[in-house]
Design a protein around this motif. Structure first.
Motif, PDB file in Angstrom:
ATOM      1  N   CYS A  19       0.830  -1.195   0.000  1.00 55.99           N
ATOM      2  CA  CYS A  19       0.000   0.000   0.000  1.00 55.99           C
ATOM      3  C   CYS A  19       0.871   1.254   0.000  1.00 55.99           C
ATOM      4  O   CYS A  19       2.081   1.201   0.235  1.00 55.99           O
ATOM      5  CB  CYS A  19      -0.936   0.005   1.212  1.00 55.99           C
ATOM      6  N   GLU A  20       0.241   2.411  -0.216  1.00 53.17           N
ATOM      7  CA  GLU A  20       0.986   3.664  -0.282  1.00 53.17           C
ATOM      8  C   GLU A  20       1.570   4.045   1.073  1.00 53.17           C
ATOM      9  O   GLU A  20       2.649   4.635   1.141  1.00 53.17           O
ATOM     10  CB  GLU A  20       0.076   4.783  -0.786  1.00 53.17           C
ATOM     11  N   VAL A  21       0.872   3.729   2.154  1.00 54.77           N
ATOM     12  CA  VAL A  21       1.371   4.074   3.493  1.00 54.77           C
ATOM     13  C   VAL A  21       2.669   3.321   3.784  1.00 54.77           C
ATOM     14  O   VAL A  21       3.663   3.903   4.216  1.00 54.77           O
ATOM     15  CB  VAL A  21       0.309   3.764   4.561  1.00 54.77           C
ATOM     16  N   CYS A  22       2.671   2.013   3.541  1.00 52.81           N
ATOM     17  CA  CYS A  22       3.886   1.228   3.750  1.00 52.81           C
ATOM     18  C   CYS A  22       4.972   1.632   2.753  1.00 52.81           C
ATOM     19  O   CYS A  22       6.164   1.581   3.054  1.00 52.81           O
ATOM     20  CB  CYS A  22       3.580  -0.261   3.638  1.00 52.81           C
ATOM     21  N   GLY A  23       4.551   2.056   1.560  1.00 54.10           N
ATOM     22  CA  GLY A  23       5.512   2.540   0.583  1.00 54.10           C
ATOM     23  C   GLY A  23       6.217   3.784   1.066  1.00 54.10           C
ATOM     24  O   GLY A  23       7.433   3.935   0.878  1.00 54.10           O
ATOM     25  N   ARG A  24       5.463   4.706   1.707  1.00 50.50           N
ATOM     26  CA  ARG A  24       6.090   5.909   2.255  1.00 50.50           C
ATOM     27  C   ARG A  24       7.034   5.559   3.394  1.00 50.50           C
ATOM     28  O   ARG A  24       8.089   6.171   3.554  1.00 50.50           O
ATOM     29  CB  ARG A  24       5.014   6.887   2.733  1.00 50.50           C
ATOM     30  N   THR A  25       6.654   4.574   4.207  1.00 48.98           N
ATOM     31  CA  THR A  25       7.542   4.138   5.291  1.00 48.98           C
ATOM     32  C   THR A  25       8.855   3.608   4.735  1.00 48.98           C
ATOM     33  O   THR A  25       9.939   3.886   5.265  1.00 48.98           O
ATOM     34  CB  THR A  25       6.854   3.055   6.139  1.00 48.98           C
ATOM     35  N   SER A 128      13.190  12.563   5.888  1.00 52.79           N
ATOM     36  CA  SER A 128      11.893  13.201   5.671  1.00 52.79           C
ATOM     37  C   SER A 128      11.368  12.878   4.282  1.00 52.79           C
ATOM     38  O   SER A 128      12.038  13.132   3.278  1.00 52.79           O
ATOM     39  CB  SER A 128      12.011  14.720   5.838  1.00 52.79           C
ATOM     40  N   ALA A 129      10.150  12.337   4.222  1.00 50.64           N
ATOM     41  CA  ALA A 129       9.546  12.035   2.927  1.00 50.64           C
ATOM     42  C   ALA A 129       9.076  13.293   2.232  1.00 50.64           C
ATOM     43  O   ALA A 129       8.716  13.262   1.061  1.00 50.64           O
ATOM     44  CB  ALA A 129       8.373  11.077   3.114  1.00 50.64           C
ATOM     45  N   GLU A 130       9.069  14.444   2.970  1.00 51.88           N
ATOM     46  CA  GLU A 130       8.668  15.702   2.356  1.00 51.88           C
ATOM     47  C   GLU A 130       9.753  16.237   1.435  1.00 51.88           C
ATOM     48  O   GLU A 130       9.501  17.065   0.570  1.00 51.88           O
ATOM     49  CB  GLU A 130       8.373  16.740   3.452  1.00 51.88           C
ATOM     50  N   ALA A 131      11.017  15.797   1.649  1.00 53.22           N
ATOM     51  CA  ALA A 131      12.104  16.250   0.787  1.00 53.22           C
ATOM     52  C   ALA A 131      11.911  15.683  -0.612  1.00 53.22           C
ATOM     53  O   ALA A 131      11.552  14.522  -0.767  1.00 53.22           O
ATOM     54  CB  ALA A 131      13.451  15.809   1.358  1.00 53.22           C
TER      55      ALA A 131
END
Length: 353
Positions: A19-25, A128-131
């Motif tokens: 999923c996208e959440v685990c992908g962001r992790t 940071s995933a925001e970078a």
């Protein structure tokens, strides 16, 4: 058709294995690799506390960055701090980089200067995933170059510490978030990388436990300033420079920094940050209220253009007001003194029937 995520069992609308959440992790774990490796080097050189499952102060002598492995292996032996976790992480990064490169029909641009710059920047973002994660590569598919990017040679040459191969691989993997989710073995990639970064994080003591004191002011024999980063324990009175090994009194460095900061002219957000950095935090609402009421005097105007940043006494279009840090510190000191002076009267008045 929705399918359950192989990691958290959350339903995935696009039917991918992760999923996208685990992908962001996973992306955040990859982007944290450069800062983790930098912190590991810091811990190994004795600049950070090495916590072996205990709380409390450290001894007068800096501990060696090694661990006794006699209980883990037959006979006697030692292991360098974080060695096993670093090897596990490196193995995972190299393995999954090969898998993803095969999946994309691409070559990992390991020598790319732009990739080195991204990895160096990731040392400071801390995962940071925001970078922004930008793909910098030369991908060949059916003999055609699909993407290409360059960074000036002088920009890459100015990196203070050479970027390791593991840092480059981690950032390259992180720049392909969707492609990572497409892998059939995405679940295994997630566990290998997230578990490896978690183990490395536990093996070292993050510099967040220390106070940053700025750059070392000592002038070396060649006439250049040392300028190494100085860190101190929360209750330490002295700090040793990791480069020139000169001992610095923490109170004197902080006093000099505070005195220098008092004369700084800053915009309101910068002023609030500076006051917090010298140990006198001011609430955002309070700072803007002082400025609106005229209690915090505007000293000048800041004008930013593409060519330069300048401070002027005249107001121009796009100018931002700037304030003196010392004025805010003095105003905060007076308000605290007035509040303390009024407190006994308030308590006595509250007891009156």
């Amino acid at each position: 058709m929705s399918t359950p995520c192989g990691i958290c069992t959350r339903l995935v609308g696009d039917g991918l294995p992760m999923c996208e959440v685990c992908g962001r992790t996973l992306v955040e774990a990859l982007l944290a690799v450069p800062s983790l490796l930098a912190d590991l080097e810091t811990a190994r050189t004795g600049q950070a506390r090495i916590a072996e499952g205990r709380a409390g102060g450290r001894s007068a002598e800096a501990p060696l960055p090694i661990k006794d492995t006699s209980s883990e292996y037959r006979g006697r032996g030692v292991r360098l701090l974080g060695e096993r976790d670093a090897v596990a992480l490196s193995t995972a990064l190299h393995g999954w980089a090969r898998v993803l490169a095969d999946h994309l029909g691409a070559e990992v641009p390991i020598e790319s200067r732009s990739l080195a710059v991204l990895a160096a920047n990731a040392r400071h973002t801390g995962g940071s995933a925001e970078a922004p994660a930008i793909v910098h590569e030369r991908r060949l598919r059916d003999g055609e170059r699909v993407r290409d990017s360059h960074v000036a040679r002088r920009t890459a040459a100015h990196l203070i510490t050479p970027v390791q191969e593991d840092e480059r691989l981690a950032v390259w993997l992180a720049s392909h978030p969707h492609e990572l989710r497409l892998l059939e073995a995405a679940e295994q990639a997630y566990h290998d990388i997230v578990n490896a970064t978690g183990g490395l994080r536990r093996a070292i003591d993050r510099p967040a436990d220390q106070r940053y004191l700025g750059r070392c002011p000592v002038v070396l024999d060649d006439g250049d300033p040392c300028a190494a980063n100085l860190w101190a324990e929360p209750d330490a009175t002295w700090a040793r420079c990791p480069r020139c090994h000169v001992q610095h009194e923490v109170a004197r460095i902080e006093a000099a920094a505070t005195e220098a900061a008092r004369e700084m002219l800053c915009t309101m957000p910068e002023l609030l940050h500076a006051c917090a950095a010298v140990g006198s935090p001011i609430a955002r609402r309070t700072g803007y209220r002082w400025a609106t009421e005229g209690r915090l005097a505007r000293r000048a105007w800041l004008i930013r253009t593409r060519a330069s940043v300048r401070i002027t006494d005249r107001h121009e279009d796009g100018a931002v007001p700037v304030y003196r840090v010392g004025d805010a510190l003095e105003l905060a000191r007076r308000e605290v003194a007035e509040h303390l002076a009024a407190a006994p009267t308030g308590r006595a008045r509250s007891k009156t029937p």
